[in-house]
Design a protein around this motif. Structure first.
Motif, PDB file in Angstrom:
ATOM      1  N   LYS A  65      34.888  -0.017  16.016  1.00  0.00           N
ATOM      2  CA  LYS A  65      33.910   0.115  14.366  1.00  0.00           C
ATOM      3  C   LYS A  65      32.192   0.078  15.376  1.00  0.00           C
ATOM      4  N   GLY A  66      31.777   0.511  13.526  1.00  0.00           N
ATOM      5  CA  GLY A  66      29.758   1.436  13.415  1.00  0.00           C
ATOM      6  C   GLY A  66      29.624   2.317  14.324  1.00  0.00           C
ATOM      7  N   ARG A  67      30.852   3.645  14.892  1.00  0.00           N
ATOM      8  CA  ARG A  67      30.732   4.891  15.255  1.00  0.00           C
ATOM      9  C   ARG A  67      31.591   5.266  15.011  1.00  0.00           C
ATOM     10  N   PHE A  68      32.957   5.183  14.222  1.00  0.00           N
ATOM     11  CA  PHE A  68      33.299   5.890  13.399  1.00  0.00           C
ATOM     12  C   PHE A  68      33.493   6.061  12.251  1.00  0.00           C
ATOM     13  N   THR A  69      33.509   7.122  11.747  1.00  0.00           N
ATOM     14  CA  THR A  69      33.836   7.025  10.054  1.00  0.00           C
ATOM     15  C   THR A  69      35.637   7.844   9.491  1.00  0.00           C
ATOM     16  N   ILE A  70      36.000   7.491   9.039  1.00  0.00           N
ATOM     17  CA  ILE A  70      37.090   7.965   8.438  1.00  0.00           C
ATOM     18  C   ILE A  70      36.526   7.872   6.729  1.00  0.00           C
ATOM     19  N   SER A  71      36.577   9.608   6.203  1.00  0.00           N
ATOM     20  CA  SER A  71      36.622  10.135   5.429  1.00  0.00           C
ATOM     21  C   SER A  71      37.796  10.960   4.564  1.00  0.00           C
ATOM     22  N   ARG A  72      38.227  11.010   3.569  1.00  0.00           N
ATOM     23  CA  ARG A  72      38.545  12.518   2.897  1.00  0.00           C
ATOM     24  C   ARG A  72      38.437  12.999   1.421  1.00  0.00           C
ATOM     25  N   ASP A  73      38.756  14.206   1.824  1.00  0.00           N
ATOM     26  CA  ASP A  73      38.419  15.436   0.682  1.00  0.00           C
ATOM     27  C   ASP A  73      40.004  15.832  -0.085  1.00  0.00           C
ATOM     28  N   SER A  74      39.361  14.771  -0.902  1.00  0.00           N
ATOM     29  CA  SER A  74      41.303  14.927  -2.105  1.00  0.00           C
ATOM     30  C   SER A  74      41.168  16.845  -2.760  1.00  0.00           C
ATOM     31  N   ALA A  75      40.359  17.226  -2.445  1.00  0.00           N
ATOM     32  CA  ALA A  75      39.895  18.894  -3.304  1.00  0.00           C
ATOM     33  C   ALA A  75      40.383  19.442  -2.336  1.00  0.00           C
ATOM     34  N   LYS A  76      40.568  19.214  -0.722  1.00  0.00           N
ATOM     35  CA  LYS A  76      40.499  20.098   0.005  1.00  0.00           C
ATOM     36  C   LYS A  76      42.196  19.272   1.010  1.00  0.00           C
ATOM     37  N   ASN A  77      42.224  18.113   0.527  1.00  0.00           N
ATOM     38  CA  ASN A  77      43.782  17.623   0.960  1.00  0.00           C
ATOM     39  C   ASN A  77      43.707  17.317   2.640  1.00  0.00           C
ATOM     40  N   THR A  78      42.340  17.055   3.153  1.00  0.00           N
ATOM     41  CA  THR A  78      41.603  16.838   4.246  1.00  0.00           C
ATOM     42  C   THR A  78      40.994  15.216   4.602  1.00  0.00           C
ATOM     43  N   VAL A  79      41.423  15.182   5.757  1.00  0.00           N
ATOM     44  CA  VAL A  79      41.005  13.331   6.134  1.00  0.00           C
ATOM     45  C   VAL A  79      40.157  13.831   7.170  1.00  0.00           C
ATOM     46  N   TYR A  80      38.373  13.754   7.355  1.00  0.00           N
ATOM     47  CA  TYR A  80      37.658  13.884   8.544  1.00  0.00           C
ATOM     48  C   TYR A  80      37.666  12.235   9.647  1.00  0.00           C
ATOM     49  N   LEU A  81      36.941  12.712  10.413  1.00  0.00           N
ATOM     50  CA  LEU A  81      37.493  11.767  11.844  1.00  0.00           C
ATOM     51  C   LEU A  81      35.679  12.189  11.976  1.00  0.00           C
ATOM     52  N   GLN A  82      34.250  11.419  11.843  1.00  0.00           N
ATOM     53  CA  GLN A  82      33.216  11.292  12.619  1.00  0.00           C
ATOM     54  C   GLN A  82      33.152  10.018  13.480  1.00  0.00           C
ATOM     55  N   MET A  83      33.021  10.926  14.545  1.00  0.00           N
ATOM     56  CA  MET A  83      32.191  10.258  15.630  1.00  0.00           C
ATOM     57  C   MET A  83      31.544   9.609  16.535  1.00  0.00           C
ATOM     58  N   ASN A  84      30.471   9.443  16.557  1.00  0.00           N
ATOM     59  CA  ASN A  84      29.289   9.441  16.547  1.00  0.00           C
ATOM     60  C   ASN A  84      29.007   8.036  18.106  1.00  0.00           C
ATOM     61  N   SER A  85      28.133   8.475  19.063  1.00  0.00           N
ATOM     62  CA  SER A  85      28.393   7.807  20.515  1.00  0.00           C
ATOM     63  C   SER A  85      28.837   7.549  20.808  1.00  0.00           C
ATOM     64  N   LEU A  86      29.332   8.861  20.936  1.00  0.00           N
ATOM     65  CA  LEU A  86      30.878   9.583  21.989  1.00  0.00           C
ATOM     66  C   LEU A  86      31.012   8.282  23.387  1.00  0.00           C
ATOM     67  N   LYS A  87      31.911   7.743  23.788  1.00  0.00           N
ATOM     68  CA  LYS A  87      31.723   7.318  25.487  1.00  0.00           C
ATOM     69  C   LYS A  87      33.319   7.817  26.149  1.00  0.00           C
ATOM     70  N   LEU A  88      32.563   7.733  27.605  1.00  0.00           N
ATOM     71  CA  LEU A  88      33.303   8.182  28.481  1.00  0.00           C
ATOM     72  C   LEU A  88      34.992   7.842  28.148  1.00  0.00           C
ATOM     73  N   GLU A  89      35.433   6.440  27.199  1.00  0.00           N
ATOM     74  CA  GLU A  89      36.513   5.724  26.946  1.00  0.00           C
ATOM     75  C   GLU A  89      37.180   6.220  25.580  1.00  0.00           C
ATOM     76  N   ASP A  90      36.024   7.129  25.468  1.00  0.00           N
ATOM     77  CA  ASP A  90      36.605   7.451  24.305  1.00  0.00           C
ATOM     78  C   ASP A  90      37.778   8.809  24.218  1.00  0.00           C
ATOM     79  N   THR A  91      37.596   9.467  25.886  1.00  0.00           N
ATOM     80  CA  THR A  91      38.625   9.687  25.764  1.00  0.00           C
ATOM     81  C   THR A  91      40.197  10.560  25.454  1.00  0.00           C
ATOM     82  N   ALA A  92      39.811  10.662  25.461  1.00  0.00           N
ATOM     83  CA  ALA A  92      41.678  11.128  24.248  1.00  0.00           C
ATOM     84  C   ALA A  92      42.060  11.985  23.886  1.00  0.00           C
ATOM     85  N   VAL A  93      43.903  12.525  23.196  1.00  0.00           N
ATOM     86  CA  VAL A  93      44.165  12.910  22.304  1.00  0.00           C
ATOM     87  C   VAL A  93      44.363  12.482  21.084  1.00  0.00           C
TER      88      VAL A  93
END
Length: 124
Positions: A65-93
């Motif tokens: 919370k406060g670092r990641f933002t989810i959005s969607r573009d209906s025209a492209k049928n695409t969802v985005y995950l914007q990740m800021n201020s990434l930390k070591l513990e964000d490492t994952a699939v």
């Protein structure tokens, strides 16, 4: 048949930003909740954020919370995950998933459709 295809993962340094994309096809996504999950080695897959396609209501786990933002573009049928201020513990699939449950749910088994996953590695 619903298909979800993630892209945008990679190797970044701590503090950097990265944007993941999830291209969706084969369904009427206005009825769906789209979730972003992640799974680190030895850990369970967990929901980090979700968005209700119709209306855009979002949910975030406390860890992002406060670092990641989810959005969607209906025209492209695409969802985005914007990740800021990434930390070591964000490492994952990171996985994109879709469910027709009305309420945003954290339970992976309630998501009927999954992408193949994309690796995000945060280094120091």
């Amino acid at each position: 048949q619903v298909q979800l295809v993630e892209s945008g993962g990679g190797l970044v340094q701590a503090g950097d930003s990265l944007r993941l994309s999830c291209a969706a096809s084969g369904g009427t996504f206005s009825r769906y909740v789209m979730g972003w999950f992640r799974q680190a080695p030895g850990k369970e897959r967990s929901l980090i954020g979700a968005i209700r396609w119709s209306g855009g209501t979002t949910y975030y786990a406390d860890s992002v919370k406060g670092r990641f933002t989810i959005s969607r573009d209906s025209a492209k049928n695409t969802v985005y995950l914007q990740m800021n201020s990434l930390k070591l513990e964000d490492t994952a699939v990171y996985y994109c998933a879709a469910t027709t449950y009305f309420d945003i749910t954290e339970i992976p088994s309630r998501y009927a459709y999954w992408g193949q996953g994309t690796q995000v590695t945060v280094s120091s």
